[in-house]
Design an enzyme around this catalytic site. Structure first.
Site, short mmCIF file in Angstrom:
data_model
loop_
_atom_site.label_atom_id
_atom_site.label_comp_id
_atom_site.label_asym_id
_atom_site.label_seq_id
_atom_site.Cartn_x
_atom_site.Cartn_y
_atom_site.Cartn_z
N ASP A 22 94.43 59.06 -15.45
CA ASP A 22 93.83 59.42 -16.73
C ASP A 22 94.91 59.87 -17.70
O ASP A 22 96.11 59.68 -17.46
CB ASP A 22 92.79 60.52 -16.50
CG ASP A 22 91.66 60.49 -17.52
OD1 ASP A 22 91.90 60.13 -18.69
OD2 ASP A 22 90.52 60.85 -17.15
N ASP A 38 92.87 57.22 -23.98
CA ASP A 38 91.95 57.89 -23.05
C ASP A 38 90.70 57.01 -22.92
O ASP A 38 89.81 57.09 -23.75
CB ASP A 38 91.61 59.27 -23.57
CG ASP A 38 90.72 60.08 -22.66
OD1 ASP A 38 90.49 59.64 -21.51
OD2 ASP A 38 90.26 61.15 -23.09
N HIS A 59 89.24 55.10 -16.07
CA HIS A 59 87.86 54.93 -16.57
C HIS A 59 87.90 54.09 -17.84
O HIS A 59 88.85 54.15 -18.62
CB HIS A 59 87.12 56.25 -16.77
CG HIS A 59 87.64 57.15 -17.86
ND1 HIS A 59 87.30 57.00 -19.18
CD2 HIS A 59 88.46 58.23 -17.82
CE1 HIS A 59 87.87 57.95 -19.90
NE2 HIS A 59 88.59 58.71 -19.10
N GLU A 61 82.87 58.35 -17.91
CA GLU A 61 83.63 59.57 -17.60
C GLU A 61 83.49 60.60 -18.70
O GLU A 61 83.40 61.80 -18.44
CB GLU A 61 85.11 59.20 -17.41
CG GLU A 61 85.97 60.34 -16.86
CD GLU A 61 86.61 61.22 -17.94
OE1 GLU A 61 87.26 62.21 -17.59
OE2 GLU A 61 86.46 60.90 -19.15
N GLU A 62 83.45 60.13 -19.95
CA GLU A 62 83.48 61.04 -21.08
C GLU A 62 82.19 61.83 -21.28
O GLU A 62 82.13 62.73 -22.11
CB GLU A 62 83.80 60.26 -22.37
CG GLU A 62 85.18 59.60 -22.39
CD GLU A 62 86.33 60.60 -22.44
OE1 GLU A 62 86.07 61.82 -22.46
OE2 GLU A 62 87.49 60.15 -22.44
N HIS A 94 91.09 62.46 -28.08
CA HIS A 94 89.74 62.49 -28.65
C HIS A 94 89.77 62.51 -30.17
O HIS A 94 89.09 63.30 -30.84
CB HIS A 94 88.94 63.68 -28.09
CG HIS A 94 88.54 63.50 -26.66
ND1 HIS A 94 87.41 64.09 -26.12
CD2 HIS A 94 89.08 62.77 -25.66
CE1 HIS A 94 87.31 63.73 -24.84
NE2 HIS A 94 88.32 62.94 -24.54
#
Length: 361
Positions: free
Chosen positions: A237, A182, A67, A214-215, A325
């Protein structure tokens, strides 16, 4: 170690800015690298991109997808004194945000540098210092003195805000530091597998892609998988690493450098058992290191892939990542290379007969 060309490829992907709903920069990079190997580029209605390469026109359709979006922020308001209020996009923990540098990208593509503001400890009471700072009280300072000035610079509500950090190899090691691993690393795997299979051949119709949004709820995986309508799907991922001080085996037990993670359970899906065992069998046959992984507090695009249309056998294969993140995440280059190798070899074995057996109940 990666050669200079390969490292520049990863740097280009991670340096690009792309939050959910604003993935254009990453999409253009994907298209640039995919086009030499694709016989067709297709897009879903939200902006997800898939590069098709036909190995056998009578073969099954296989979808591999990362993604494009990274966790970030969106401008919601410019205050009278020129500070920026914002909305988080994706899952953020407030403790990793304060005093971090960011890039604001206007709708014309202009970039402005800023910092997430925080109160100095000098003005905080002893009790306040013990409490986490609420995200809703944070703001971004880009050096503006008024709303009018910041507006003249082109900043408007809805503009993209991303972490600001330079890609680098950590001190000559195999550990690679960047923002947005990510999930630019899954996007990189998708592109490299496409390149490998276009050159080596494969017994199927491959769709190598990268999804949007996606997030914020695996949204682009729904539209992309519906468009491709694959027989088999893989989400590429990142996954949580558990090899840093303070982490427990119950929280995460993967280690950087020990191989790709094969997700046997996450909050979004239970993987297709036959497909899971098939992938593990390929890894064991070729002695590709891998790690079994359970993620109880999150999911991947496989969570949406497997319930699209009438149901699609799906599996997530991920690269262990430290400090997910946040502004600064770290991967191990061997995990990237072994993930590319594993996915390449798996897809090479997915001919019509094998896929029929996997789907036969």
């Amino acid at each position: 170690m990666l050669d200079k060309k390969e490292e520049l490829f990863l740097q280009e992907l991670t340096d690009a800015n792309g939050v959910p709903g604003n993935e254009e920069q990453v999409r253009e990079i994907f298209k640039k690298y995919a086009s030499p190997y694709a016989d067709k580029i297709v897009y879903d209605g939200l902006g997800g991109i898939n590069a098709r390469h036909i190995g056998d026109k009578e073969g099954p359709k296989v979808l591999i997808s990362g993604h494009m979006d990274e966790v970030g922020f969106m401008v919601t308001k410019v205050t009278e004194k020129g500070f920026i209020e914002f909305q988080t996009l994706g899952g953020w923990w407030g403790q990793v945000m304060l005093a971090q540098e960011v890039t604001v990208t206007t709708n014309t593509g202009k970039t402005l540098h800023g910092v997430i503001g925080s109160k100095p400890p000098h003005v905080l009471s002893p009790e306040a210092r013990k409490q986490p700072y609420d995200v809703k009280d944070m703001f971004i300072d880009i050096g503006g003195t008024s709303k009018e000035e910041v507006t003249e610079w082109g900043v408007k509500p809805g503009d993209m805000i991303t972490p600001s950090i330079d890609y680098r190899r950590l001190n000559g090691s195999k550990f690679l530091l960047a923002k947005a691993w990510d999930n630019r690393i899954g996007t990189a795997v998708s592109l490299k597998v496409l390149e490998n299979l276009a050159q080596e051949g494969h017994p199927n119709i491959l769709f190598a892609g990268s999804n949007v949004q996606e997030e914020v709820g695996l949204r682009g995986a729904r539209t992309s998988t519906h468009l491709v309508n694959p027989d088999i799907a893989f989400a590429l991922d990142t996954g949580t690493a558990g090899d840093t001080p303070g982490m427990t085996a119950k929280e995460a037990d993967s280690e950087l450098g020990k191989g790709p993670q094969i997700i046997i359970f996450d909050a979004s899906m239970i993987p297709h058992r036959k497909l899971r065992d098939f992938v593990i069998g390929v890894a064991e046959e070729l002695e590709i290191p891998f790690q079994y992984t359970v993620i109880t507090g999150g999911g991947t695009d496989a969570g949406m892939q497997h319930v699209t249309r009438d149901g699609v056998p799906a599996l997530a294969i991920t690269v262990a990542t430290r400090y997910l993140h946040s502004h600064t995440s770290i991967i191990h280059e061997d995990d990237y290379l072994n993930t590319v190798k594993l996915v390449t070899e798996v897809v090479k074995r997915l001919d019509a007969e094998t896929v029929a057996k996997l789907k036969n109940y």
